[in-house]
Motif scaffolding. Structure first.
Motif, PDB file in Angstrom:
ATOM      1  N   GLY A  76      -6.203  -4.647  14.000  1.00  0.00           N
ATOM      2  CA  GLY A  76      -6.503  -3.397  14.679  1.00  0.00           C
ATOM      3  C   GLY A  76      -5.885  -3.299  16.056  1.00  0.00           C
ATOM      4  N   MET A  77      -5.648  -4.454  16.707  1.00  0.00           N
ATOM      5  CA  MET A  77      -5.117  -4.452  18.070  1.00  0.00           C
ATOM      6  C   MET A  77      -3.606  -4.621  18.118  1.00  0.00           C
ATOM      7  N   SER A  78      -3.039  -5.273  17.096  1.00  0.00           N
ATOM      8  CA  SER A  78      -1.615  -5.589  17.149  1.00  0.00           C
ATOM      9  C   SER A  78      -0.865  -4.963  15.971  1.00  0.00           C
ATOM     10  N   PRO A  79       0.088  -4.084  16.237  1.00  0.00           N
ATOM     11  CA  PRO A  79       0.906  -3.535  15.143  1.00  0.00           C
ATOM     12  C   PRO A  79       1.687  -4.613  14.405  1.00  0.00           C
ATOM     13  N   LEU A  80       2.068  -5.681  15.121  1.00  0.00           N
ATOM     14  CA  LEU A  80       2.808  -6.756  14.483  1.00  0.00           C
ATOM     15  C   LEU A  80       1.954  -7.462  13.430  1.00  0.00           C
ATOM     16  N   VAL A  81       0.721  -7.820  13.791  1.00  0.00           N
ATOM     17  CA  VAL A  81      -0.185  -8.495  12.846  1.00  0.00           C
ATOM     18  C   VAL A  81      -0.519  -7.554  11.698  1.00  0.00           C
ATOM     19  N   ARG A  82      -0.748  -6.282  12.013  1.00  0.00           N
ATOM     20  CA  ARG A  82      -1.059  -5.314  10.959  1.00  0.00           C
ATOM     21  C   ARG A  82       0.107  -5.159   9.997  1.00  0.00           C
ATOM     22  N   GLY A  83       1.313  -5.131  10.514  1.00  0.00           N
ATOM     23  CA  GLY A  83       2.480  -4.985   9.653  1.00  0.00           C
ATOM     24  C   GLY A  83       2.679  -6.168   8.728  1.00  0.00           C
ATOM     25  N   ILE A  84       2.275  -7.363   9.179  1.00  0.00           N
ATOM     26  CA  ILE A  84       2.449  -8.567   8.361  1.00  0.00           C
ATOM     27  C   ILE A  84       1.389  -8.669   7.269  1.00  0.00           C
ATOM     28  N   PHE A  85       0.124  -8.428   7.624  1.00  0.00           N
ATOM     29  CA  PHE A  85      -0.978  -8.721   6.706  1.00  0.00           C
ATOM     30  C   PHE A  85      -1.490  -7.506   5.927  1.00  0.00           C
ATOM     31  N   ASP A  86      -1.202  -6.312   6.398  1.00  0.00           N
ATOM     32  CA  ASP A  86      -1.740  -5.136   5.708  1.00  0.00           C
ATOM     33  C   ASP A  86      -1.185  -4.971   4.293  1.00  0.00           C
ATOM     34  N   PRO A  87       0.134  -5.121   4.052  1.00  0.00           N
ATOM     35  CA  PRO A  87       0.643  -4.924   2.684  1.00  0.00           C
ATOM     36  C   PRO A  87       0.031  -5.859   1.640  1.00  0.00           C
ATOM     37  N   PRO A  88      -0.037  -7.193   1.881  1.00  0.00           N
ATOM     38  CA  PRO A  88      -0.627  -8.032   0.827  1.00  0.00           C
ATOM     39  C   PRO A  88      -2.106  -7.754   0.592  1.00  0.00           C
ATOM     40  N   ILE A  89      -2.859  -7.441   1.659  1.00  0.00           N
ATOM     41  CA  ILE A  89      -4.285  -7.148   1.480  1.00  0.00           C
ATOM     42  C   ILE A  89      -4.466  -5.855   0.687  1.00  0.00           C
ATOM     43  N   GLU A  90      -3.724  -4.834   1.060  1.00  0.00           N
ATOM     44  CA  GLU A  90      -3.843  -3.557   0.355  1.00  0.00           C
ATOM     45  C   GLU A  90      -3.312  -3.660  -1.074  1.00  0.00           C
ATOM     46  N   PHE A  91      -2.393  -4.600  -1.318  1.00  0.00           N
ATOM     47  CA  PHE A  91      -1.846  -4.761  -2.666  1.00  0.00           C
ATOM     48  C   PHE A  91      -2.887  -5.341  -3.618  1.00  0.00           C
ATOM     49  N   TYR A  92      -3.580  -6.401  -3.178  1.00  0.00           N
ATOM     50  CA  TYR A  92      -4.494  -7.050  -4.117  1.00  0.00           C
ATOM     51  C   TYR A  92      -5.895  -6.438  -4.096  1.00  0.00           C
ATOM     52  N   ARG A  93      -6.212  -5.666  -3.057  1.00  0.00           N
ATOM     53  CA  ARG A  93      -7.582  -5.144  -2.908  1.00  0.00           C
ATOM     54  C   ARG A  93      -8.072  -4.348  -4.111  1.00  0.00           C
ATOM     55  N   PRO A  94      -7.301  -3.421  -4.687  1.00  0.00           N
ATOM     56  CA  PRO A  94      -7.824  -2.645  -5.821  1.00  0.00           C
ATOM     57  C   PRO A  94      -7.771  -3.371  -7.162  1.00  0.00           C
ATOM     58  N   ILE A  95      -7.199  -4.577  -7.195  1.00  0.00           N
ATOM     59  CA  ILE A  95      -7.083  -5.294  -8.465  1.00  0.00           C
ATOM     60  C   ILE A  95      -8.431  -5.909  -8.825  1.00  0.00           C
ATOM     61  N   PRO A  96      -8.954  -5.673 -10.028  1.00  0.00           N
ATOM     62  CA  PRO A  96     -10.234  -6.278 -10.430  1.00  0.00           C
ATOM     63  C   PRO A  96     -10.128  -7.803 -10.454  1.00  0.00           C
ATOM     64  N   PRO A  97     -11.189  -8.508 -10.051  1.00  0.00           N
ATOM     65  CA  PRO A  97     -11.140  -9.982 -10.051  1.00  0.00           C
ATOM     66  C   PRO A  97     -10.808 -10.586 -11.406  1.00  0.00           C
ATOM     67  N   LEU A  98     -11.214  -9.932 -12.491  1.00  0.00           N
ATOM     68  CA  LEU A  98     -10.910 -10.461 -13.815  1.00  0.00           C
ATOM     69  C   LEU A  98      -9.401 -10.508 -14.071  1.00  0.00           C
ATOM     70  N   ALA A  99      -8.644  -9.658 -13.360  1.00  0.00           N
ATOM     71  CA  ALA A  99      -7.201  -9.618 -13.581  1.00  0.00           C
ATOM     72  C   ALA A  99      -6.527 -10.873 -13.033  1.00  0.00           C
ATOM     73  N   TYR A 100      -6.993 -11.373 -11.880  1.00  0.00           N
ATOM     74  CA  TYR A 100      -6.353 -12.574 -11.344  1.00  0.00           C
ATOM     75  C   TYR A 100      -7.189 -13.831 -11.549  1.00  0.00           C
ATOM     76  N   LEU A 101      -8.254 -13.733 -12.341  1.00  0.00           N
ATOM     77  CA  LEU A 101      -9.011 -14.934 -12.704  1.00  0.00           C
ATOM     78  C   LEU A 101      -8.149 -15.964 -13.437  1.00  0.00           C
ATOM     79  N   PRO A 102      -7.297 -15.552 -14.403  1.00  0.00           N
ATOM     80  CA  PRO A 102      -6.434 -16.560 -15.055  1.00  0.00           C
ATOM     81  C   PRO A 102      -5.537 -17.303 -14.073  1.00  0.00           C
ATOM     82  N   LEU A 103      -5.024 -16.597 -13.048  1.00  0.00           N
ATOM     83  CA  LEU A 103      -4.183 -17.266 -12.058  1.00  0.00           C
ATOM     84  C   LEU A 103      -4.973 -18.304 -11.266  1.00  0.00           C
ATOM     85  N   MET A 104      -6.223 -17.964 -10.915  1.00  0.00           N
ATOM     86  CA  MET A 104      -7.063 -18.906 -10.186  1.00  0.00           C
ATOM     87  C   MET A 104      -7.274 -20.185 -11.001  1.00  0.00           C
TER      88      MET A 104
END
Length: 270
Positions: free
Chosen positions: A102-130
């Motif tokens: 929230g305070m740093s555009p640099l940190v947001r630019g690095i971490f926002d895409p991967p978080i937003e990418f996996y956030r809507p994925i149901p846990p059952l979808a990546y359970l096999p990977l775990m």
């Protein structure tokens, strides 16, 4: 005719806390009555919907005899440790990261895409990977729950930073406050309501994911108990396990609400 004065935190025309409590009690009692009536009159077969008294009897039976040669308290303790262990880890990493985003555009630019990418994925979808990556032990179970909690907690902390008024931040800097002091005394108090709300939402996702986490190679836990009972059509045990999970989650949510009132008493009154 004079209307009664509204109490602090109560809006005119909106039920107060006492009225809301009675409405909640009435809603629960109405649900239990219809459940009892439907099962007593035989509208639904006991295999599909056991009666409330049969569910309560099963609860005391499992408390007394355990489930699959394991004490019921042990099942509860294992599931609680998995969820709240993952919850503590998600808060320890997600809240500082969210504030940094929230305070740093640099940190947001690095971490926002991967978080937003996996956030809507149901846990059952990546359970096999775990399972492939971390095996079928505790690590994969706790990590699966952690991932379901991490995203809402992090994004809630990030959104909370925006609650701080820019005028307050500029005023703090004009009085000689350091970046850490601005974070500690201006941004964090403003973000705290959003952070606490995201923690409540996150732990709810954690309990939702618990059943998925205990689907593979689990021999203890409430999720395991529910899944194992469903395979043998023990519907009363399934319902009892669901009620226990909901009761623990509700107890934690109530504790978080009380914490909110203590830490952020101004929430909802501004």
């Amino acid at each position: 005719m004079r209307s009664r004065a509204t109490r602090p935190g109560e809006t005119y025309g909106v039920p107060g806390q006492g009225e809301t409590l009675w409405l909640s009690i009435g809603s629960v009692m109405t649900f239990l009555f219809f459940w009892w009536m439907v099962t007593t009159l035989g509208w639904v077969e006991p295999l599909f919907m056991p009666s409330p008294q049969a569910t309560v009897a099963k609860f005391f039976e499992i408390i007394d005899q355990g489930f699959t040669n394991t004490a019921f308290v042990h099942h509860v303790a294992i599931s609680t440790a998995r969820v709240f262990g993952a919850f503590a880890l998600a808060c320890a990493i997600g809240i500082p990261l969210g504030l940094a985003m929230g305070m740093s555009p640099l940190v947001r630019g690095i971490f926002d895409p991967p978080i937003e990418f996996y956030r809507p994925i149901p846990p059952l979808a990546y359970l096999p990977l775990m399972i492939i990556w971390f095996g079928i032990g505790e690590t994969s179970k706790v990590l699966l729950i952690f991932l379901s909690i991490f995203a809402p907690v992090t994004l809630g902390a990030r959104a909370g930073v925006r609650s701080a008024a820019i005028e307050q931040i500029h005023a703090a800097y004009s009085f000689g406050a350091s970046r850490w002091q601005v974070m500690r005394y201006v941004i964090l108090p403003s973000a705290l309501p959003e952070i606490l709300t995201s923690m409540r939402i996150g732990v709810g996702f954690g309990w939702t994911t618990l059943v998925a986490a205990e689907m593979v190679a689990a021999t203890e836990g409430l999720g395991y108990m529910v899944l194992s009972a469903s395979q043998f059509l023990q519907t009363s045990t399934v319902i009892m396990g669901i009620v226990v999970i909901a009761a623990i989650a509700y107890l934690f949510d109530t504790t978080m609400r009380m914490t909110e009132k203590k830490l952020v008493p101004w929430k909802g009154r501004m």
